[in-house]
Design a protein around this motif. Structure first.
Motif, PDB file in Angstrom:
ATOM      1  N   UNK A  40      40.172  36.105  42.426  1.00  0.00           N
ATOM      2  CA  UNK A  40      41.607  36.357  42.470  1.00  0.00           C
ATOM      3  C   UNK A  40      42.294  36.227  41.115  1.00  0.00           C
ATOM      4  N   UNK A  41      41.650  35.617  40.140  1.00  0.00           N
ATOM      5  CA  UNK A  41      42.208  35.601  38.789  1.00  0.00           C
ATOM      6  C   UNK A  41      42.211  37.001  38.191  1.00  0.00           C
ATOM      7  N   UNK A  42      41.184  37.789  38.524  1.00  0.00           N
ATOM      8  CA  UNK A  42      41.087  39.161  38.020  1.00  0.00           C
ATOM      9  C   UNK A  42      41.693  40.180  38.974  1.00  0.00           C
ATOM     10  N   UNK A  43      41.613  39.921  40.274  1.00  0.00           N
ATOM     11  CA  UNK A  43      42.099  40.849  41.301  1.00  0.00           C
ATOM     12  C   UNK A  43      42.938  40.061  42.306  1.00  0.00           C
ATOM     13  N   UNK A  44      44.258  40.018  42.101  1.00  0.00           N
ATOM     14  CA  UNK A  44      45.144  39.188  42.925  1.00  0.00           C
ATOM     15  C   UNK A  44      45.032  39.457  44.416  1.00  0.00           C
ATOM     16  N   UNK A  45      44.876  40.722  44.776  1.00  0.00           N
ATOM     17  CA  UNK A  45      44.815  41.077  46.196  1.00  0.00           C
ATOM     18  C   UNK A  45      43.420  41.090  46.766  1.00  0.00           C
ATOM     19  N   UNK A  46      42.444  40.674  45.986  1.00  0.00           N
ATOM     20  CA  UNK A  46      41.064  40.723  46.430  1.00  0.00           C
ATOM     21  C   UNK A  46      40.458  42.081  46.125  1.00  0.00           C
ATOM     22  N   UNK A  47      39.294  42.346  46.720  1.00  0.00           N
ATOM     23  CA  UNK A  47      38.573  43.594  46.492  1.00  0.00           C
ATOM     24  C   UNK A  47      38.194  44.205  47.833  1.00  0.00           C
ATOM     25  N   UNK A  48      38.650  45.456  48.047  1.00  0.00           N
ATOM     26  CA  UNK A  48      38.330  46.192  49.273  1.00  0.00           C
ATOM     27  C   UNK A  48      37.167  47.139  49.012  1.00  0.00           C
ATOM     28  N   UNK A  49      36.410  47.430  50.044  1.00  0.00           N
ATOM     29  CA  UNK A  49      35.278  48.353  49.907  1.00  0.00           C
ATOM     30  C   UNK A  49      35.752  49.781  49.652  1.00  0.00           C
ATOM     31  N   UNK A  52      40.705  53.134  52.204  1.00  0.00           N
ATOM     32  CA  UNK A  52      41.089  53.252  53.608  1.00  0.00           C
ATOM     33  C   UNK A  52      40.827  51.982  54.419  1.00  0.00           C
ATOM     34  N   UNK A  53      40.274  50.961  53.802  1.00  0.00           N
ATOM     35  CA  UNK A  53      39.982  49.703  54.506  1.00  0.00           C
ATOM     36  C   UNK A  53      41.281  49.010  54.883  1.00  0.00           C
ATOM     37  N   UNK A  54      41.367  48.580  56.135  1.00  0.00           N
ATOM     38  CA  UNK A  54      42.557  47.887  56.647  1.00  0.00           C
ATOM     39  C   UNK A  54      42.265  46.405  56.826  1.00  0.00           C
ATOM     40  N   UNK A  55      43.243  45.579  56.499  1.00  0.00           N
ATOM     41  CA  UNK A  55      43.105  44.135  56.656  1.00  0.00           C
ATOM     42  C   UNK A  55      43.278  43.769  58.125  1.00  0.00           C
ATOM     43  N   UNK A  63      48.174  43.980  47.286  1.00  0.00           N
ATOM     44  CA  UNK A  63      47.291  45.084  47.671  1.00  0.00           C
ATOM     45  C   UNK A  63      45.924  44.865  47.019  1.00  0.00           C
ATOM     46  N   UNK A  64      44.838  44.992  47.783  1.00  0.00           N
ATOM     47  CA  UNK A  64      43.512  44.797  47.193  1.00  0.00           C
ATOM     48  C   UNK A  64      43.083  45.966  46.308  1.00  0.00           C
ATOM     49  N   UNK A  65      42.248  45.664  45.339  1.00  0.00           N
ATOM     50  CA  UNK A  65      41.653  46.663  44.463  1.00  0.00           C
ATOM     51  C   UNK A  65      40.472  47.269  45.204  1.00  0.00           C
ATOM     52  N   UNK A  66      40.379  48.599  45.248  1.00  0.00           N
ATOM     53  CA  UNK A  66      39.307  49.268  45.985  1.00  0.00           C
ATOM     54  C   UNK A  66      38.156  49.634  45.058  1.00  0.00           C
ATOM     55  N   UNK A  67      36.966  49.089  45.356  1.00  0.00           N
ATOM     56  CA  UNK A  67      35.768  49.402  44.593  1.00  0.00           C
ATOM     57  C   UNK A  67      34.545  49.047  45.434  1.00  0.00           C
ATOM     58  N   UNK A  68      33.783  50.058  45.807  1.00  0.00           N
ATOM     59  CA  UNK A  68      32.585  49.829  46.616  1.00  0.00           C
ATOM     60  C   UNK A  68      31.591  48.941  45.875  1.00  0.00           C
ATOM     61  N   UNK A  69      31.374  49.228  44.584  1.00  0.00           N
ATOM     62  CA  UNK A  69      30.400  48.474  43.794  1.00  0.00           C
ATOM     63  C   UNK A  69      30.810  47.005  43.659  1.00  0.00           C
ATOM     64  N   UNK A  70      32.079  46.773  43.350  1.00  0.00           N
ATOM     65  CA  UNK A  70      32.562  45.401  43.175  1.00  0.00           C
ATOM     66  C   UNK A  70      32.554  44.643  44.497  1.00  0.00           C
ATOM     67  N   UNK A  71      32.946  45.328  45.596  1.00  0.00           N
ATOM     68  CA  UNK A  71      32.901  44.682  46.908  1.00  0.00           C
ATOM     69  C   UNK A  71      31.469  44.304  47.269  1.00  0.00           C
ATOM     70  N   UNK A  86      38.295  38.178  49.660  1.00  0.00           N
ATOM     71  CA  UNK A  86      39.294  37.310  49.033  1.00  0.00           C
ATOM     72  C   UNK A  86      40.708  37.874  49.057  1.00  0.00           C
ATOM     73  N   UNK A  87      41.087  38.522  50.153  1.00  0.00           N
ATOM     74  CA  UNK A  87      42.455  39.052  50.247  1.00  0.00           C
ATOM     75  C   UNK A  87      43.480  37.929  50.282  1.00  0.00           C
ATOM     76  N   UNK A  88      44.634  38.193  49.662  1.00  0.00           N
ATOM     77  CA  UNK A  88      45.748  37.236  49.682  1.00  0.00           C
ATOM     78  C   UNK A  88      47.025  37.977  50.000  1.00  0.00           C
TER      79      UNK A  88
END
Length: 88
Positions: A40-49, A52-55, A63-71, A86-88
């Motif tokens: 969350x220090x780098x991605x405040x909203x977490x990382x989504x796959x 279109x991913x819904x919480x 809002x989460x950052x979308x990245x398949x590789x990072x997720x 790590x969604x917030x």
């Protein structure tokens, strides 16, 4: 001049992709975090796959950052298995 520049950029892109500057390089470079506090220090909203991913856990502040590789590199941090780590 613009046509020459466009041709040079297209040639550079054509050469760079087979050399590994594509998604495979991004997958290798995906950082693995020890815990959600660090992620969350780098991605405040977490990382989504994906975008279109819904919480499923309720309302979030960021809002989460979308990245398949990072997720995929940090899947272990997705406690509720909703494809957002790590969604917030």
């Amino acid at each position: 001049m613009k046509k020459k520049l466009a041709a040079v950029l297209a040639a550079a892109l054509f050469v760079a992709l087979p050399l590994g500057l594509s998604e495979h390089a991004a997958a290798k470079a995906a950082k693995t975090y020890k815990n959600c506090t660090e992620l969350n220090k780098d991605y405040k909203g977490g990382v989504a796959r994906s975008d279109s991913t819904k919480n499923k856990g309720g309302k979030t502040k960021y809002k989460p950052y979308a990245s398949k590789e990072l997720y995929d590199a940090n899947k272990k941090l997705d406690g509720d298995k909703d494809q957002i780590a790590c969604e917030r």
